[in-house]
Design a protein around this motif. Structure first.
Motif, PDB file in Angstrom:
ATOM      1  N   GLY A 134       0.791  -1.213   0.000  1.00 16.51           N
ATOM      2  CA  GLY A 134       0.000   0.000   0.000  1.00 16.51           C
ATOM      3  C   GLY A 134       0.830   1.274   0.000  1.00 16.51           C
ATOM      4  O   GLY A 134       0.315   2.348  -0.308  1.00 16.51           O
ATOM      5  N   LYS A 135       2.122   1.138   0.318  1.00 11.96           N
ATOM      6  CA  LYS A 135       2.990   2.316   0.326  1.00 11.96           C
ATOM      7  C   LYS A 135       3.429   2.662  -1.096  1.00 11.96           C
ATOM      8  O   LYS A 135       3.329   1.850  -2.014  1.00 11.96           O
ATOM      9  CB  LYS A 135       4.211   2.078   1.210  1.00 11.96           C
ATOM     10  CG  LYS A 135       3.902   1.993   2.694  1.00 11.96           C
ATOM     11  CD  LYS A 135       5.182   1.944   3.517  1.00 11.96           C
ATOM     12  CE  LYS A 135       4.876   1.963   5.004  1.00 11.96           C
ATOM     13  NZ  LYS A 135       6.110   2.004   5.842  1.00 11.96           N
ATOM     14  N   SER A 141      14.793  -4.344  -3.491  1.00 12.67           N
ATOM     15  CA  SER A 141      14.696  -4.999  -4.787  1.00 12.67           C
ATOM     16  C   SER A 141      13.238  -5.361  -5.005  1.00 12.67           C
ATOM     17  O   SER A 141      12.589  -5.908  -4.119  1.00 12.67           O
ATOM     18  CB  SER A 141      15.563  -6.266  -4.812  1.00 12.67           C
ATOM     19  OG  SER A 141      15.444  -6.927  -6.053  1.00 12.67           O
ATOM     20  N   ALA A 142      12.699  -5.041  -6.185  1.00 13.53           N
ATOM     21  CA  ALA A 142      11.274  -5.276  -6.453  1.00 13.53           C
ATOM     22  C   ALA A 142      11.084  -5.774  -7.876  1.00 13.53           C
ATOM     23  O   ALA A 142      12.010  -5.757  -8.695  1.00 13.53           O
ATOM     24  CB  ALA A 142      10.472  -4.000  -6.213  1.00 13.53           C
ATOM     25  N   ILE A 143       9.859  -6.199  -8.171  1.00 14.07           N
ATOM     26  CA  ILE A 143       9.534  -6.727  -9.495  1.00 14.07           C
ATOM     27  C   ILE A 143       8.155  -6.242  -9.913  1.00 14.07           C
ATOM     28  O   ILE A 143       7.289  -6.026  -9.060  1.00 14.07           O
ATOM     29  CB  ILE A 143       9.585  -8.275  -9.502  1.00 14.07           C
ATOM     30  CG1 ILE A 143       9.400  -8.831 -10.916  1.00 14.07           C
ATOM     31  CG2 ILE A 143       8.553  -8.861  -8.540  1.00 14.07           C
ATOM     32  CD1 ILE A 143       9.661 -10.319 -11.019  1.00 14.07           C
ATOM     33  N   THR A 144       7.959  -6.050 -11.205  1.00 13.29           N
ATOM     34  CA  THR A 144       6.656  -5.654 -11.725  1.00 13.29           C
ATOM     35  C   THR A 144       5.946  -6.882 -12.276  1.00 13.29           C
ATOM     36  O   THR A 144       6.520  -7.971 -12.322  1.00 13.29           O
ATOM     37  CB  THR A 144       6.793  -4.608 -12.842  1.00 13.29           C
ATOM     38  OG1 THR A 144       7.341  -5.250 -14.015  1.00 13.29           O
ATOM     39  CG2 THR A 144       7.703  -3.477 -12.429  1.00 13.29           C
ATOM     40  N   GLN A 145       4.719  -6.710 -12.713  1.00 14.79           N
ATOM     41  CA  GLN A 145       3.969  -7.811 -13.321  1.00 14.79           C
ATOM     42  C   GLN A 145       4.311  -7.918 -14.807  1.00 14.79           C
ATOM     43  O   GLN A 145       3.444  -7.879 -15.673  1.00 14.79           O
ATOM     44  CB  GLN A 145       2.469  -7.610 -13.121  1.00 14.79           C
ATOM     45  CG  GLN A 145       2.045  -7.733 -11.659  1.00 14.79           C
ATOM     46  CD  GLN A 145       0.554  -7.553 -11.479  1.00 14.79           C
ATOM     47  OE1 GLN A 145      -0.051  -6.654 -12.064  1.00 14.79           O
ATOM     48  NE2 GLN A 145      -0.055  -8.393 -10.666  1.00 14.79           N
ATOM     49  N   ILE A 166       3.339  -0.360  -3.906  1.00 11.61           N
ATOM     50  CA  ILE A 166       3.576  -1.751  -3.543  1.00 11.61           C
ATOM     51  C   ILE A 166       2.222  -2.418  -3.404  1.00 11.61           C
ATOM     52  O   ILE A 166       1.407  -2.037  -2.556  1.00 11.61           O
ATOM     53  CB  ILE A 166       4.381  -1.868  -2.224  1.00 11.61           C
ATOM     54  CG1 ILE A 166       5.793  -1.341  -2.403  1.00 11.61           C
ATOM     55  CG2 ILE A 166       4.436  -3.323  -1.781  1.00 11.61           C
ATOM     56  CD1 ILE A 166       5.932   0.157  -2.394  1.00 11.61           C
ATOM     57  N   VAL A 167       1.963  -3.420  -4.257  1.00  5.89           N
ATOM     58  CA  VAL A 167       0.644  -4.063  -4.278  1.00  5.89           C
ATOM     59  C   VAL A 167       0.632  -5.429  -3.621  1.00  5.89           C
ATOM     60  O   VAL A 167      -0.419  -5.937  -3.232  1.00  5.89           O
ATOM     61  CB  VAL A 167       0.117  -4.181  -5.729  1.00  5.89           C
ATOM     62  CG1 VAL A 167      -0.141  -2.806  -6.314  1.00  5.89           C
ATOM     63  CG2 VAL A 167       1.089  -4.957  -6.609  1.00  5.89           C
ATOM     64  N   ASP A 192       5.576 -11.209  -1.055  1.00  9.41           N
ATOM     65  CA  ASP A 192       5.659 -12.649  -0.805  1.00  9.41           C
ATOM     66  C   ASP A 192       7.061 -12.947  -0.313  1.00  9.41           C
ATOM     67  O   ASP A 192       7.995 -13.043  -1.102  1.00  9.41           O
ATOM     68  CB  ASP A 192       5.354 -13.436  -2.079  1.00  9.41           C
ATOM     69  CG  ASP A 192       5.463 -14.938  -1.878  1.00  9.41           C
ATOM     70  OD1 ASP A 192       5.488 -15.377  -0.713  1.00  9.41           O
ATOM     71  OD2 ASP A 192       5.516 -15.676  -2.886  1.00  9.41           O
ATOM     72  N   GLY A 193       7.218 -13.104   1.009  1.00 12.04           N
ATOM     73  CA  GLY A 193       8.556 -13.258   1.569  1.00 12.04           C
ATOM     74  C   GLY A 193       9.305 -11.954   1.411  1.00 12.04           C
ATOM     75  O   GLY A 193       8.929 -10.931   1.970  1.00 12.04           O
ATOM     76  N   THR A 194      10.382 -11.980   0.609  1.00  6.83           N
ATOM     77  CA  THR A 194      11.108 -10.744   0.301  1.00  6.83           C
ATOM     78  C   THR A 194      10.868 -10.301  -1.140  1.00  6.83           C
ATOM     79  O   THR A 194      11.561  -9.430  -1.641  1.00  6.83           O
ATOM     80  CB  THR A 194      12.623 -10.936   0.522  1.00  6.83           C
ATOM     81  OG1 THR A 194      13.072 -12.009  -0.302  1.00  6.83           O
ATOM     82  CG2 THR A 194      12.937 -11.238   1.974  1.00  6.83           C
ATOM     83  N   LYS A 195       9.902 -10.918  -1.779  1.00  7.50           N
ATOM     84  CA  LYS A 195       9.561 -10.557  -3.155  1.00  7.50           C
ATOM     85  C   LYS A 195       8.519  -9.447  -3.124  1.00  7.50           C
ATOM     86  O   LYS A 195       7.395  -9.654  -2.662  1.00  7.50           O
ATOM     87  CB  LYS A 195       9.033 -11.770  -3.910  1.00  7.50           C
ATOM     88  CG  LYS A 195       8.682 -11.495  -5.365  1.00  7.50           C
ATOM     89  CD  LYS A 195       8.200 -12.770  -6.024  1.00  7.50           C
ATOM     90  CE  LYS A 195       7.809 -12.524  -7.473  1.00  7.50           C
ATOM     91  NZ  LYS A 195       7.339 -13.764  -8.127  1.00  7.50           N
ATOM     92  N   ILE A 196       8.895  -8.255  -3.583  1.00  6.31           N
ATOM     93  CA  ILE A 196       8.019  -7.085  -3.549  1.00  6.31           C
ATOM     94  C   ILE A 196       7.471  -6.815  -4.951  1.00  6.31           C
ATOM     95  O   ILE A 196       8.236  -6.612  -5.899  1.00  6.31           O
ATOM     96  CB  ILE A 196       8.778  -5.848  -3.040  1.00  6.31           C
ATOM     97  CG1 ILE A 196       9.340  -6.118  -1.633  1.00  6.31           C
ATOM     98  CG2 ILE A 196       7.882  -4.627  -3.046  1.00  6.31           C
ATOM     99  CD1 ILE A 196      10.243  -5.017  -1.126  1.00  6.31           C
ATOM    100  N   LEU A 197       6.152  -6.832  -5.078  1.00  8.28           N
ATOM    101  CA  LEU A 197       5.500  -6.594  -6.363  1.00  8.28           C
ATOM    102  C   LEU A 197       4.991  -5.158  -6.406  1.00  8.28           C
ATOM    103  O   LEU A 197       4.292  -4.713  -5.491  1.00  8.28           O
ATOM    104  CB  LEU A 197       4.332  -7.560  -6.551  1.00  8.28           C
ATOM    105  CG  LEU A 197       3.554  -7.452  -7.865  1.00  8.28           C
ATOM    106  CD1 LEU A 197       4.437  -7.835  -9.040  1.00  8.28           C
ATOM    107  CD2 LEU A 197       2.313  -8.353  -7.825  1.00  8.28           C
TER     108      LEU A 197
END
Length: 217
Positions: A156-157, A179-183, A195-196, A199-204
């Motif tokens: 939500g941030k 470190s993040a990833i998009t769809q 940030i939607v 999952d663990g340290t996986k930021i989408l």
């Protein structure tokens, strides 16, 4: 030396070569898979090519394999992996004596590559892949509840991309880089994102503009 006489044998030989070579990259097979893979791919190229072209095509094939390693260990954005796959396909496709054998060989690259992931269920995964941040799945059972909680609080941030995301990159959130990833979407540097999911340290993340447009609709 064994030679390929039937077109369908191109599929078998190339599939086995790719299976073992990529399998060697994924799991710790103590070099056994690499020897088998090199043996099979050598048979394939040697069956159709003279010595000069043999070395050219085998270099292209292994160059493609090397690009996959670099992508998986360093960049992890898929670009070099795709180029590497194309190199492997070109080398086996142009080596074949006719289009039927070439088609079998290309299919062999895909089938062998996909099948190699089955080794992960049997053998120990190489450390080079576990070092990639986004592959880490930290769970409460493994004793990472506090880390998980801090990451979950990011949902939500909003943040700002500090690198181009293709689709993986770095995002600045609350003065801290993650470190993040998009769809699957590419997002340029200095773009506001939201940030939607975590999952663990996986930021989408998603482009903030797209999120706003959907909420308006």
């Amino acid at each position: 030396m064994f030679t390929i006489t039937a077109d369908w044998m191109s599929f078998v030989i190339v599939a086995l070569a790719t299976l073992f070579l990529i399998g060697e990259l994924l799991v710790n097979a103590k070099g056994i898979f690499s020897l088998l893979g090199i043996g099979f791919i050598t048979i394939y190229f040697a069956s159709f090519l003279d010595p000069g072209m043999f070395f050219i095509m085998i270099i292209i094939y292994f160059f493609g394999l090397m690009l996959m390693v670099i992508d998986g260990k360093v960049l992890n954005d898929g670009t070099l992996a795709v180029i590497g796959l194309v190199c492997m396909i070109v080398s086996v496709g142009f080596t074949a004596p006719n289009w039927i054998a070439g088609s079998y060989a290309i299919i062999g690259v895909f089938i062998g590559g996909v099948s190699s992931f089955g080794f992960l269920k049997v053998f120990k995964k190489r450390q080079m892949w576990t070092k990639i941040t986004l592959f880490d799945q930290l769970t409460d059972e493994a004793g990472y509840s506090s880390i998980n909680q801090s990451y979950k609080e990011l949902v939500g941030k909003t943040g700002i991309t500090t690198t181009d995301m293709r689709p993986i990159g770095m995002v600045l959130i609350d003065e801290k880089e993650y470190s993040a990833i998009t769809q699957g979407k590419w997002i340029t540097k200095d773009t506001e994102v939201e940030i939607v999911d975590v999952d663990g340290t996986k930021i989408l993340v998603k482009d903030r503009k797209i999120v706003k447009e959907k909420s308006v609709d």
